[in-house]
Design a protein around this motif. Structure first.
Motif, PDB file in Angstrom:
ATOM      1  N   GLY A  75      10.542 -46.828  21.731  1.00  0.00           N
ATOM      2  CA  GLY A  75      11.243 -46.749  23.011  1.00  0.00           C
ATOM      3  C   GLY A  75      11.248 -45.327  23.538  1.00  0.00           C
ATOM      4  O   GLY A  75      11.718 -44.412  22.859  1.00  0.00           O
ATOM      5  N   ARG A  77      12.830 -44.071  26.239  1.00  0.00           N
ATOM      6  CA  ARG A  77      14.163 -43.573  26.581  1.00  0.00           C
ATOM      7  C   ARG A  77      14.902 -43.145  25.324  1.00  0.00           C
ATOM      8  O   ARG A  77      15.542 -42.082  25.290  1.00  0.00           O
ATOM      9  N   LEU A  78      14.836 -43.969  24.274  1.00  0.00           N
ATOM     10  CA  LEU A  78      15.511 -43.638  23.017  1.00  0.00           C
ATOM     11  C   LEU A  78      15.017 -42.304  22.473  1.00  0.00           C
ATOM     12  O   LEU A  78      15.819 -41.435  22.090  1.00  0.00           O
ATOM     13  N   GLU A 189      14.357 -48.750  29.512  1.00  0.00           N
ATOM     14  CA  GLU A 189      13.653 -48.573  28.239  1.00  0.00           C
ATOM     15  C   GLU A 189      12.250 -49.158  28.342  1.00  0.00           C
ATOM     16  O   GLU A 189      12.072 -50.257  28.871  1.00  0.00           O
ATOM     17  N   ARG A 191       8.286 -49.352  26.108  1.00  0.00           N
ATOM     18  CA  ARG A 191       7.571 -49.057  24.873  1.00  0.00           C
ATOM     19  C   ARG A 191       6.192 -49.692  24.932  1.00  0.00           C
ATOM     20  O   ARG A 191       5.907 -50.512  25.803  1.00  0.00           O
TER      21      ARG A 191
END
Length: 514
Positions: A75, A77-78, A189, A191
């Protein structure tokens, strides 16, 4: 999805990303201005100052590619939030540090955070912006990092004039916190589960190989090039980096795709861009002590006096695309390297009596050379690749340029340290004071003030200016030697079927990291 629905909060999200990238953009140059002050307060030798600068760059270069893959898999954002959090933590440690070791450790931690943030800040833009807005968003993000180069010395100088040296770390905290909040609240998010897994072995080989290489170069002036520890570090670096290349050539989906270097245009332009970062990083390391210790300017004055180089760079960044379009990348890159060589040779004529006017002249020419060589080289490097290899090519280009910056600080800083120590006259001083004076020009001035020796201060100034002249001569020769293969072998013009602006701008965002 057949249609793209832009997020209504996308420009707010972009503003937060810009704030984060601006912080990362000026973080390296802000430290260069602070190093003389930190050397005086912490008693740091030239070698320790090199580690304060290089700990960040080595970690950043080693981890940038695996960091991008982590974002793809777990991810973006993570990983952006994690990266900004690590950067914030490292900045806090740096602000509270009371010794050289703690500052170096903090810089390394900040390098981990920056390695996560830099590639991912751009990779989230496609999820926010439709294609017609994306180029503008990439350009704004790239400009934020580029703006950090001239802002860093000025912001750092102002902070050092009003607060203690830890403020150059503390200023990062609110900016990183703002970025974290914006990422959590505004970014979707995304990925890519199909991306390659992170190769832990290759990452370890990169980090340890680069670390050993930089360690050997930095320690050599003090210990001697024949010292067993120095020889062991350099030999270990060769073995580790060779193992990295061999491993990357065998794996099916390499993290560092060395086959890209088989493209002549990519290879030669990458070498040119790497050399420019080598010179730029080394120059930004050796100039602030000259402006502060030798010419006697304060930290803010030093930051402002670096602006002619940034001004030349900005002028070149505006005119380089037109020059390339008219005469071709080969002419632009070659001309840039020749101008850079001329500026370095001119700067090597600096004496203790030259004054700032002469320095401003060759700094301006230096900035022009940087811009004319670097921007067309980056464009042409990616333009030489097939379209589907532009992403991996950009990653390799960024990594090699970071390596060039790290080696520039290590090698040119070590050359300066050795030359300074050899030329400094410490006759009549107690052995311990003489040894301390040889650590750096700042230390020599502190010893001269303590013992009341005007002769030692004058000798320190003369030895430092001589060492800086030797560094500039080496830079000039390196630029001139690089201009010859550029003129002989680079493609003459860009391929008309290519549109390199977006990937190049993406790469340009990382450019201000050094």
């Amino acid at each position: 999805m057949d249609t793209f629905t832009p997020d209504p909060r996308r420009w707010w999200a972009l503003a937060a990303l810009v704030a984060s990238m601006l912080t990362l953009g000026f973080d390296t140059t802000i430290l260069n201005v602070a190093l003389p002050t930190m050397a005086a307060d912490l008693g740091a030798t030239t070698g320790e100052q090199q580690w304060m600068a290089d700990a960040y760059v080595v970690v950043f270069a080693a981890l940038m590619l695996p960091a991008g893959l982590l974002g793809d898999r777990f991810g973006r954002r993570l990983m952006l939030v994690v990266g900004l959090g690590i950067f914030l933590a490292g900045s806090l440690v740096g602000a509270l540090a009371d010794g050289v070791g703690a500052v170096i450790a903090a810089r390394a931690v900040m390098g981990v955070g920056a390695a996560l943030v830099t590639p991912l800040a751009l990779s989230v833009l496609p999820s926010l912006f439709a294609p017609e807005e994306r180029a503008k968003a990439v350009g704004i993000t790239s400009a934020a990092s580029a703006l950090g180069l001239p802002l860093g010395p000025i912001v750092g100088g102002w902070l050092l004039n009003h607060f203690w040296w830890g403020s150059v770390f503390l200023v990062n905290v609110p900016m990183a916190a703002l970025g974290i909040a914006a990422c959590v609240l505004l970014l979707p998010e995304t990925r890519d589960p199909a991306s390659p897994t992170v190769d832990v072995v290759s990452t370890a080989l990169t980090a340890t190989g680069l670390g050993a290489l930089v360690y050997g170069i930095i320690e050599a002036p003090g210990r001697g090039w024949g010292d067993p520890l120095v020889l062991g570090a350099l030999t270990g670096a060769v073995v580790l980096l060779t193992a990295l290349v061999l491993r990357e050539r065998r794996v099916e989906r390499p993290m560092l795709d060395m086959t890209l270097l088989a493209h002549r245009g990519f290879l030669l332009n990458t070498v040119a861009a790497t050399l420019v970062m080598f010179v730029l990083s080394g120059l930004l390391f050796v100039l602030p002590p000259y402006l502060q210790a030798v010419l006697g300017h304060d930290a803010l004055g030093t930051g402002l006096r670096l602006l002619p180089m940034m001004g030349g760079l900005l002028v070149a960044s505006r005119t380089a695309p037109q020059l390339t379009a008219r005469f071709g990348a080969r002419a632009a890159v070659t001309a840039g390297l020749v101008v850079l060589a001329f500026a370095a040779f001119l700067g090597s004529r600096t004496t203790t009596d030259s004054g700032y006017g002469f320095t401003a002249l060759w700094l301006s020419v230096t900035g022009l050379g940087f811009g004319f060589a670097l921007i067309p080289a980056m464009n042409s490097a990616l333009d030489a690749l097939p379209r589907d290899r532009a992403g991996s090519g950009s990653g390799l280009l960024m990594t090699l340029r970071q390596v060039g910056g790290a080696i520039g600080i290590a090698l040119l800083g070590s050359l300066l340290a050795g030359t300074f120590r050899d030329r400094l006259h410490t006759g009549g001083l107690p052995p311990r004071a003489a040894d301390t004076a040889g650590d750096s020009v700042v230390a020599a001035h502190l010893v001269a003030e303590r013992v009341g020796s005007a002769d030692l201060a004058a000798s320190a100034n003369s030895a430092y200016v001589h060492g800086m002249g030797v560094v500039l001569l080496v830079c000039g020769v390196a630029a001139l030697v690089s201009a010859l293969p550029a003129a002989a072998f680079l493609p003459g013009a860009a391929r008309p079927d290519r549109a390199p602006a977006a990937p190049v701008m993406a790469d340009g965002e990382a450019d201000a990291r050094q």
